[in-house]
Design an enzyme around this catalytic site. Structure first.
Site, PDB file in Angstrom:
ATOM      1  N   HIS A 171      -8.393  -0.769   5.497  1.00 19.11           N
ATOM      2  CA  HIS A 171      -8.755  -2.060   6.093  1.00 19.11           C
ATOM      3  C   HIS A 171      -9.231  -2.996   4.983  1.00 19.11           C
ATOM      4  CE1 HIS A 171      -9.925  -4.882   9.142  1.00 19.11           C
ATOM      5  NE2 HIS A 171     -11.046  -5.065   8.482  1.00 19.11           N
TER       6      HIS A 171
ATOM      7  N   ASN B 183       0.834  -1.212   0.000  1.00 17.91           N
ATOM      8  CA  ASN B 183       0.000   0.000   0.000  1.00 17.91           C
ATOM      9  C   ASN B 183       0.866   1.259   0.000  1.00 17.91           C
ATOM     10  OD1 ASN B 183      -3.041  -0.488   0.084  1.00 17.91           O
ATOM     11  ND2 ASN B 183      -2.250  -2.043   1.503  1.00 17.91           N
TER      12      ASN B 183
ATOM     13  N   ASP C 191     -11.032   0.467  13.865  1.00 14.17           N
ATOM     14  CA  ASP C 191     -11.783   0.392  12.605  1.00 14.17           C
ATOM     15  C   ASP C 191     -13.156   1.061  12.695  1.00 14.17           C
ATOM     16  OD1 ASP C 191      -9.711  -1.018  11.315  1.00 14.17           O
ATOM     17  OD2 ASP C 191     -10.471  -2.928  12.047  1.00 14.17           O
TER      18      ASP C 191
END
Ligand code: GAR
Length: 202
Positions: free
Chosen positions: A111, A15, A152
């Site tokens: 996520h 990422n 999250d």
């Protein structure tokens, strides 16, 4: 002025690479990848930072070290580098409420599932994909969200769905979610947030 971004990593850093590649294509005009911080000295992500010429720091949490002490060091590194925004890109540590309070809507996380499914404490990396396969869902995906005190649990910025194949393993699913969702969503969300911060800083 560009938003100075720190990318926090723990592992492979694909990422991070997606962010580096987007920036080199001119797709991060309001942000500067100013620093990479790893909580794992052996993370391949550090090599990616070096190859891209981005300064990097290692911030380890010592065995038995209280989280506050680790976070105080992390905060000093970020402040010392005049960081405006933090991206958690495969950062396998949960930040405390106390820490995130200093960075309201200035930390984002990617996520590998469609929040609120398969998320929260204990759901990270391949475990997320294993849980999705065990449950038998036919669609999963990725979410980029702001980081708040709930793991999250912060406001969702972007999501993208990815289909699950009959013969998927956690590894094949992880790869497809990265390719079809994470590596596309994260740079876009990063630019959106960096632009917002750059405007507020003026
Ligand atoms: C990515 O799939 C990322 O979404 C996930 O770990 C992987 C890191 O890969 N993050 C989490 O599970 C956080 N809860 P990378 O190091 O190659 O970017």
């Amino acid at each position: 002025m560009k938003t100075r971004i720190a990318v926090l990593v723990s592992g492979g850093g694909t990422n991070l690479q997606a962010l580096i590649d987007a920036a080199s294509r001119g797709e991060l005009p309001h942000g500067e990848l100013a620093l990479v911080v790893s909580n794992n000295a052996g993370a391949y992500a550090l090599k990616r930072a070096e190859a891209a010429g981005i300064p990097a720091a290692v911030c380890l949490r010592g065995k038995g070290e209280p989280r506050e002490a680790f976070e105080a060091r992390l905060q000093r590194i970020l402040a010392g580098n005049h960081i405006d925004m933090v991206i958690l890109a495969g950062f396998m540590a949960i930040l405390s409420a106390e820490f995130v309070k200093h960075w309201p809507e200035r930390i984002i996380n990617v996520h590998p599932a469609l929040i609120p499914s398969f998320c929260g404490e204990g759901f990270y990396g391949l475990r997320v994909h294993r849980a999705a396969l065990d449950y038998g869902v036919k669609v999963t995906g990725a979410t980029v969200h702001y980081v708040n005190e709930i793991p999250d649990g912060g406001r969702i910025i972007a999501q993208k769905a990815v289909e699950i194949a009959e013969d998927d393993t956690p590894e094949t699913l992880q790869r497809r979610v990265m390719e079809q969702a994470e590596w596309i969503l994260l740079p876009r969300a990063a630019e959106m947030v960096a632009e917002k911060i750059a405007q507020n800083n003026h």
